[in-house]
Structure formats: C-alpha cells, structure tokens
Design a protein around this motif. Structure first.
Motif, PDB file in Angstrom:
ATOM      1  N   HIS A   1       0.846  -1.196   0.000  1.00 11.65           N
ATOM      2  CA  HIS A   1       0.000   0.000   0.000  1.00 11.65           C
ATOM      3  C   HIS A   1       0.884   1.250   0.000  1.00 11.65           C
ATOM      4  O   HIS A   1       1.719   1.430   0.882  1.00 11.65           O
ATOM      5  N   PHE A   2       0.689   2.098  -1.013  1.00 11.17           N
ATOM      6  CA  PHE A   2       1.425   3.350  -1.129  1.00 11.17           C
ATOM      7  C   PHE A   2       0.458   4.526  -1.001  1.00 11.17           C
ATOM      8  O   PHE A   2      -0.258   4.850  -1.947  1.00 11.17           O
ATOM      9  N   PRO A   3       0.402   5.193   0.155  1.00  9.10           N
ATOM     10  CA  PRO A   3      -0.404   6.412   0.250  1.00  9.10           C
ATOM     11  C   PRO A   3       0.130   7.461  -0.726  1.00  9.10           C
ATOM     12  O   PRO A   3       1.351   7.633  -0.856  1.00  9.10           O
ATOM     13  N   PHE A   4      -0.770   8.154  -1.424  1.00 10.26           N
ATOM     14  CA  PHE A   4      -0.375   9.144  -2.424  1.00 10.26           C
ATOM     15  C   PHE A   4      -1.385  10.280  -2.401  1.00 10.26           C
ATOM     16  O   PHE A   4      -2.578  10.051  -2.181  1.00 10.26           O
ATOM     17  N   PRO A   5      -0.948  11.534  -2.601  1.00  8.37           N
ATOM     18  CA  PRO A   5      -1.888  12.669  -2.490  1.00  8.37           C
ATOM     19  C   PRO A   5      -2.904  12.752  -3.626  1.00  8.37           C
ATOM     20  O   PRO A   5      -3.895  13.465  -3.515  1.00  8.37           O
TER      21      PRO A   5
END
Length: 907
Positions: free
Chosen positions: A12-16
């Motif tokens: 999981h990569f949080p991204f804006p």
C-alpha cells in the motif's frame, strides 16, 4: 489534498492524488531495492513527480519495516524466540531486532555448558536491550504527544524563558553598577580573613547544567539511532522544495523529519551570523561554547587575580532549551526557514537543536557535502550503519565527491600560515611541552618545504617573489613528497596531531586575539622581520601592538587562519598514491602560485557509505550515461554487480508533444561540425545564425540556445552583430544573454519571462524572446523553462571538455589503467570525455518539458550527434523519438508542422 492509497504488488502506497503509472512502477521498484538492501540507480525525467515517488515509496517501506520490527520485538519479549522467514524458530542471540547477524564464533572444543551459558546471557542481554528501547520509545512518543496537544507546556516554557531573560537583565545591571562603583571609588583593601566574607559569584544548578552540557535531573542517556532515511541533494533550495513535498504528502503529519544545514544557514546569534565567512562563523561558535567552561575554570583556579574580560558565551546554547527545541523539531515537518524561526522563538540554537534530533528522526534532509564527507558526517552525529540513503539530483555525484575531497593552497597562504605559526611558537614556546613543540616545528618545516617546491623563499614577501620557472606540473603523491623532501615525516601522525590538538583553531584564536598583523614588541624582537611581510598580505589592517584586541574593535572582518586550508591539503596527501595527484601551478609570483590535490578515485570515499548503509539509492532526472556510476563509483567501491539495480522510466508527456531533431547541415548546405578547429570559422558562425533566424520564424514564445562556452558565445554574438545577423534575429525575438554574475541571473530571467508574456498578448512581428545561454552555466541546471518559456531548446555543437587540461588527461590515463575495456568499446578514458559531454547536453535539454501537457522541440546542431554511440547516451524518452535530418529543409519542414499543430494552426 486527498489521500489516495495505491496498492502495487500487495504493497500500500499512500499518495496525495492518483499517480501516473510510471510513479507506481517507481515506488514499487524503490520499495524492493530498500527491502533487499541493494544499490539503486533511478532515472525519472523532470516533470514526472520524482520527489513524491521517492517520498511515498521510501516512507511506505519505512512504515512497514517499523511495523515488522515492533511485531518481532513483541514476539521476542513474549516467547524468547524469534521467527525466521521459513516459519521455524531460533534463539534471539542469532538475530537483532533490525537485522539478522551470524552467531559469534566459539572457540573449538569449548564445553557445552559454557556455550549454553554464553548463549543464555546473550538472550537475556538482547531482551534487556529491547525493553530499554521500548521504554525510551514510549517516553519519546509521550513527550512529543504532549508538545502536540498541550498548549500549557508552551506557555510555561515561554514564561520560564521570560524569567531567564529578566534575570539576565538584572544581572547585567548589577555588573554595570559594580563596574561604575569601582571606577568612582577605588576598591578597599580587605583585612586578613575578610575575603571569605565577600559573596563569591553565584551560579545556579541550572546554569551549571547548561554550561557543562549535562542536566542531572533530565539528562537523557544517549538515544539509539532508529532506522531512518537520509535524503540529500545539492542545494538548500532543492532541500526546501523536497521538505515542502513531504509536508503536502500523506506522510506530512506523522513523519519525524529533521532538516540539517550549516551554521551559516542556521545561526540565530546576530553577533556571529554577520561575520564575513563560514569559517569565521564556525570558529566563533566553537569559541563561544568553550567560553562557558573556560570562564568558570579560570576563575576557580585563580580567584585572587584580576578578572580578565572573556568573550560572551552564546545565549542560545542552553541544554534545557536545546532539548525542548529538539522535541519541537520532531513534532512537525519543518524546512530550514521554519527551523530558524522556531529557534528564535524558543531562544535555542537551531544548528545544535537539529543535531540533537537526529537519533529519533525518521527522515533526515541534508546537503551532499554533509553526507559524503566522513569528518563532517562524524561531527554532525550522522551514523549510516544499517540506514537508508537517498541521493537526489545525483547526475554530478562523481564530480561532487571529487570536489569535496580535493584541496588547493596558494603560496600566499603557505607563507602567511608559516609566519603566524612561527610567532605563535615564539610567544608560547616556553609553555609548550616537548611533544607539542616537536609537532609545531614539523608543521613549520612542512610549510617551508611546500613553498620551496614551488620555487619560493619562506622568508621573503610572496607578492614580490618572481618565480624563475612557470607552468603546470603534475606529480604522483609519492613523487611530490620526495621532491618536497618531506618523505621522512609521518604525515598520518602529523594529521592526527593537527586534528586532536586543534592547532588550526588555536592559531586562529591567537591571530584574532592579537590582531591579524602581529607587530614586533620589546618582548619579541625576533618577530620584527615579519612585520612588513604581514602588512603586505593584509593591507587593509593597520598596525596593532601585541596586546589583546578589545571587544569593541571587531569592526574589521578578520580572515580565518590559512592553516585550516592547509590542513585539508595535508589530509589529502595521506590518500593512497594511486588514487590522487598533486598539481604544482607556478605563476608569475609566489603568492599566485598554488599546490592542488586532485582526487582520481572518488570511490574510496563512497565505499564507506555503501558498506555501512542498508541500501543506497542514486536518483536524478537525467542519469545517462549510467556506465560512469557503475564503473567509476560502484565497482571501484567494491559493490558486486548483482547488488546494483537500474530503473529508468519514460516521460509522462505523449510522444506527439516532443520533437527532438539532429540537424546535420544548415540552410546553405554547410556541414555542421563544431570542433575546436572549425567552430570559429566565419561560415560556421554565419550558418548558426541563419538556422536560428529560420527557427525563430516558426517557434512561438521562447527559444533557449546553448553554446559550449562563454567565450564562444561572446565570439558568435560579436560576429552576428558585425554581420547584421543579430538585427535579423531581433525582428522576431528579443535577444537576452546569460550573465556571468550569479546575482544578475534572476533579473535576466524576469525580463525574459515578461517579454514572452507581453509578446503573446500584444501580437506583432516580435513573437517572443531568444535566450543565449552556456552549457554548464547558470541556466543549464535547476532553471524551469516550462510552457512558453522554452518552446525550443537549441544545442550548438557538442560541449566536450578541454582535452588539453592536465587534470582531465590524468583522469583519462588513470581510468585506462584501472578499468577494464569491454569488447568493441572505446578506452575508458575516451568514454569519460564522451560521457562528460553528454551529461552536460542532457542537463541542458532537460530544461524544457516540465509537465504532462507541455510541448517543445529539441534541436541538436552537429552531425556528430547522429552517431549511434552518442544517441545511445541521450535519455530514453528523447532517444526513442529523435529524428536525424541530413538537410536543413527537411528539419525546417518538421519544425514548422510540429509547432503549427501544437499552436492549433493548420499545417
């Protein structure tokens, strides 16, 4: 900004926002490199969101790493065993909480009960360490949480600070009253035994703790360095931009980030930060720290002597306030400017406060030099063991390492240092121990021999000494030592003495105390011969007697002792003979002549970084050609080929938004080959002007044209002016030239931008502006020519470095001797020259195309660009789309069609 978590390969990569597909690939590959402990070379063109990809990819890995580590610790504390990746268990002595390590080897034939006892003890020790680490972590988290949510603490701190300031004010007034009373009325002689009735100078427990750097009640044990990511880039502006990206990212609120900088950038003491050089700022800072300890010690040792004036201690170096600032730094993400503002508010030094925060930080942001120089790393408290390093804007990494570890000293500096040190020895010689005196004499001998090898005389004025032999001479380190007649001196011991004794700082303090020019006095008749010489070196400083300089006489900025520069040169001479060279540059006078150490093998200094770190990532917008990094840096540093991972992604722009052309001939069929022999021919300069005149008729907005050097740009401009081509160009584009002075660049760019904007709105024959720039100059790196500012980038010729340079020739010879030559490949030295040229080209043409909807044409004016070996060194997103045009007519037709379509006009 919305948080849109992306899942790539189960991670999981949080991204804006929703990332580009190339950003997903970048993050996934980066995660795997960090997880596997490899060395990554990552290329992501400008405009593709490289910074966000680095942030979200690296911090996602750190998040998962910390989570797994905490789970492993909890399991270990609960069961006393640790799970391996295959599901089996092993005793904790075989693993640390961070990284598996092999068993400590046992002596052969050791009894089983001894082995079991040692193993049990290791298990208990490890469990105890984990418990202590958990306690420290819990305390830190509670402390930071309190600062986040407890406004009362902030007010209490402010109130305590105000009380402290009021106490300082009253104490200052009291001292002034005492001083005034002493002047008005002489102090009475006290009767015998009356002395003990007088109050001694009072110092509170808090002040003692601050002065000694230890607070008995609140002193923390040395904090463990948590696993962290060190991010470094070239300039403070690039670092600030990265920090702002972190603030805007999904990790902005929860990441413990520390920005490191120099004293010059972080100092908040007005008396110090206004000094004329970084070296003076560093030395004054260190001196003010020492004064807290030395003042009290001197008064305790000599209580009955008249008190001497001491330089004031820094009011911002308070142990309690520094630790509070440390915690405030860790609470929220802050750049250098915000850190300085916080330090001013807290009345605590941001330079030291940020360093105190390093152990607990998760992300440390710092300049190249601080990470790549071992002594600077150590001084800053940076520990790389088991950590992750991200080096951004790394296209010039090899040159940066070479520059950091090269050193140059002039004849004037050598003479000045010798004179100052000789006077220091004359004044304090009787107080020096035998070993100190021996080393001082050795350093004096070295300085004298360095001047002699240049052809000068240490006893004469270097400004008036003309050298009989001039020119440049290059020697191996051993040959230089033999010729200088210093091969019998152990430079390693001298270097160690130099560092441990801090003789450079002592000499600086000596010259500052007695003035930069030290006059002869009755006590020192032997120094008279140096008086005129020193005055000639420092003509701005007037004669001063040999008495301490008063505090109020600090109006004249003083130069740091040149011994500090010479210390760097001496340290460089301890490099292995094959890894460096010494350049003797003999000019007209001794003062203009110099000794320079040239580092040939930057891998010797990079090897420690890759050896200690868990993983290293070298990233940039244009990393081609990558072979330099693989061969010169990583292979020579002992990195196995299988540990190196390369990743290069395309651009986010569609293929139809870029038109790269190689033009082999001009409008009059003149073959374009800008070699040193041909480029100054009038017909070549005329053909270049005609090409630009034609291009400016079809390209809207701004055209940026790069020349190989300032001198060639000047020649071409003068020729065009004389031939009338300049006036023809000015009909379509207003012409700007890149200034040589850095402080004029912003003004030129503003006028260039304003002109393009006005022309776009007003219409008329002038359709924009033409900016004449230089490869490797102010405009070829870090400048954003997006949209109308750079609709076309023109590269005139190939910017090969000066092949006659002795330094380049030596580097080529070194690579030919040390690197293997692949089948069908040019010699490594020749490949170096081509690579240096193409790195410069790639940086320059990368100024255009800055975002997904941008468009531009790229014109390479030289038929040599059509060679396959050269085309292969272009970035992939340009290389795959480049068109080679044998005639100018074909190139012009393609340019006209491209720009008319992009401008919405019928082709």
């Amino acid at each position: 900004m919305a948080n849109k978590t992306q899942e790539v390969g189960g991670i999981h990569f949080p991204f804006p926002f929703t990332p580009y597909s190339i950003q997903k690939d970048f993050m996934a590959e980066l995660y795997q490199v960090l997880e596997a402990g490899k060395i990554g070379i990552f290329e992501s063109p400008t405009g593709t969101g490289k910074s966000l990809s680095l942030i979200c990819g690296a911090l996602s890995w750190l998040r998962d790493f910390e989570q797994k580590k905490h789970q492993e610790e909890a399991r270990l504390l609960e069961t006393g065993t640790i799970l391996l990746s295959d599901g089996t268990e092993q005793p904790p002595s075989l693993s640390s909480s961070c990284k598996e390590t092999p068993d400590t080897p046992r002596p052969a034939g050791e009894p089983d009960w001894v082995t079991q006892f040692v193993q049990k003890k290791e298990e208990r020790d490890l469990v105890d360490r984990l418990k202590e680490e958990q306690v420290r972590r819990k305390k830190r988290e509670e402390r930071l949480q309190q600062i986040r949510h407890n406004a009362q603490l902030k007010y209490a701190t402010r109130r305590a600070r105000q009380e402290e300031e009021e106490m300082e004010r009253l104490l200052r007034l009291s001292r002034e009253m005492v001083a005034a009373g002493a002047e008005a009325e002489p102090r009475e002689q006290l009767a015998c035994g009356e002395e003990e009735l007088v109050l001694a100078e009072y110092e509170s427990d808090e002040e003692k703790g601050a002065a000694s750097g230890v607070d008995e009640d609140e002193a923390d044990p040395e904090e463990e360095h948590v696993t962290k990511i060190y991010y470094c880039s070239r300039t403070h502006s690039q670092l600030a931009q990265f920090v702002h990206e972190v603030q805007r990212s999904p990790f902005g609120k929860d990441t413990r980030l520390v920005s490191l900088g120099s004293r010059q950038n972080l100092c908040i003491n007005e008396d110090v930060k206004t000094l004329s050089s970084a070296q003076l700022i560093n030395d004054r800072c260190m001196e003010m720290q020492r004064s807290k300890h030395e003042k009290n010690r001197a008064e305790e040792e000599k209580p009955k002597r008249r008190r001497q004036e001491h330089r004031a201690a820094c009011p911002f170096y308070s142990y309690e306030q520094l630790h509070l600032l440390r915690d405030q730094v860790l609470v929220g993400v802050k750049d250098i400017e915000q850190l300085v503002a916080l330090g001013k508010e807290a009345r605590a030094c941001p330079y030291y406060g940020s360093r105190f925060a390093i152990p607990a930080a998760q992300l440390v942001v710092l300049p190249y030099q601080m990470l790549l120089h071992a002594a600077t790393r150590q001084a800053a408290g940076i520990r790389l063991q088991g950590q992750v390093v991200l080096i951004d804007e790394a296209h010039n990494l090899i040159d940066t390492i070479t520059s950091i570890h090269s050193a140059e000293v002039s004849g004037a500096q050598l003479c000045q240092a010798h004179s100052q040190l000789l006077q220091y020895m004359e004044r304090y010689g009787k107080r020096l121990k035998a070993k100190n005196l021996m080393y001082v004499k050795q350093i004096l001998y070295l300085l004298e021999k360095f001047v002699t090898v240049l052809g000068g005389n240490i006893k004469q004025n270097p400004n008036t000494q003309s050298l009989s032999q001039t020119g440049t001479e290059l020697k191996t380190i051993n040959d230089f030592l033999f010729e200088s007649q210093i091969d019998n001196i152990n430079l390693f011991k001298v270097r160690r003495y130099w560092e441990k004794s801090m003789i450079s700082r002592k000499l600086f303090g000596f010259t500052e105390r007695y003035g930069t020019v030290l006059a002869a006095s009755r006590e020192q008749p032997r120094l008279a011969g140096f008086q005129h010489f020193l005055q000639s070196l420092q003509p701005a400083v007037t004669k001063t007697p040999v008495t301490p300089v008063e505090e109020g006489e600090a109006g004249v900025p003083r130069l740091a002792s040149p011994l500090m520069h010479i210390e760097s040169f001496l340290a460089a001479l301890t490099t292995a003979n094959q890894d460096g060279r010494v350049i003797l540059s003999r000019q007209g006078s001794l003062s203009q002549s110099s000794l320079k150490f040239l580092l040939l093998n930057p891998a010797v200094h990079f090897a420690q970084v890759v050896k200690e770190c868990r993983a290293v990532v070298i990233a940039g917008g244009t990393m081609q050609p990558v072979s330099d990094f693989r061969e010169q840096l990583l292979a020579c540093a002992g990195v196995e080929a299988e540990r190196v991972v390369e990743f290069s992604c395309g651009h986010v722009i569609p293929p139809e938004n870029i038109l790269p052309l190689v033009i082999c001939s001009g409008p009059s069929s003149q073959q374009l080959e800008f070699t040193y022999q041909k480029r100054e021919l009038p017909q070549m300069m005329d053909e270049t002007g005609r090409i630009l005149c034609n291009l400016c008729t079809v390209v809207p907005g701004g055209v940026v044209c790069f020349f190989p050097s300032y001198e060639y740009q000047r020649q071409v401009y003068a020729h065009w002016d004389k031939s009338g081509l300049l006036a023809r160009l000015a009909v379509r584009k207003k012409i700007f030239q890149e200034p040589k002075r850095a402080n004029q660049v912003e003004q030129v760019l503003m006028e260039y931008s304003r002109c393009i904007k006005c022309c776009g709105q007003a219409g008329g024959t002038v359709t924009g502006a033409l900016l004449l720039s230089v490869v490797g100059g102010k405009m070829s790196e870090g400048i954003n020519f997006s949209d109308n500012l750079g609709r076309c980038v023109v590269m005139v010729g190939m910017p090969y470095p000066n092949i006659k340079s002795p330094e380049l020739q030596e580097k080529m010879a070194y690579l030919d001797q040390t690197l293997p030559r692949g089948p069908g490949q040019p010699p490594p030295g020749k490949a170096l020259v081509e690579n240096l040229c193409m790195k410069a080209v790639n940086q320059s043409i990368g100024r255009a195309i800055r975002h997904q909807k941008d468009f531009a044409s790229i014109v390479l004016l030289d038929q040599r660009y059509a060679r396959p070996s050269i085309l292969g060194k272009l970035p992939a997103w340009i290389r795959d789309r480049v068109e080679v045009k044998a005639t100018f007519g074909l190139a012009f037709a393609a340019m006209r069609k491209f720009h008319r379509e992009k401008s919405g006009l019928p082709s």
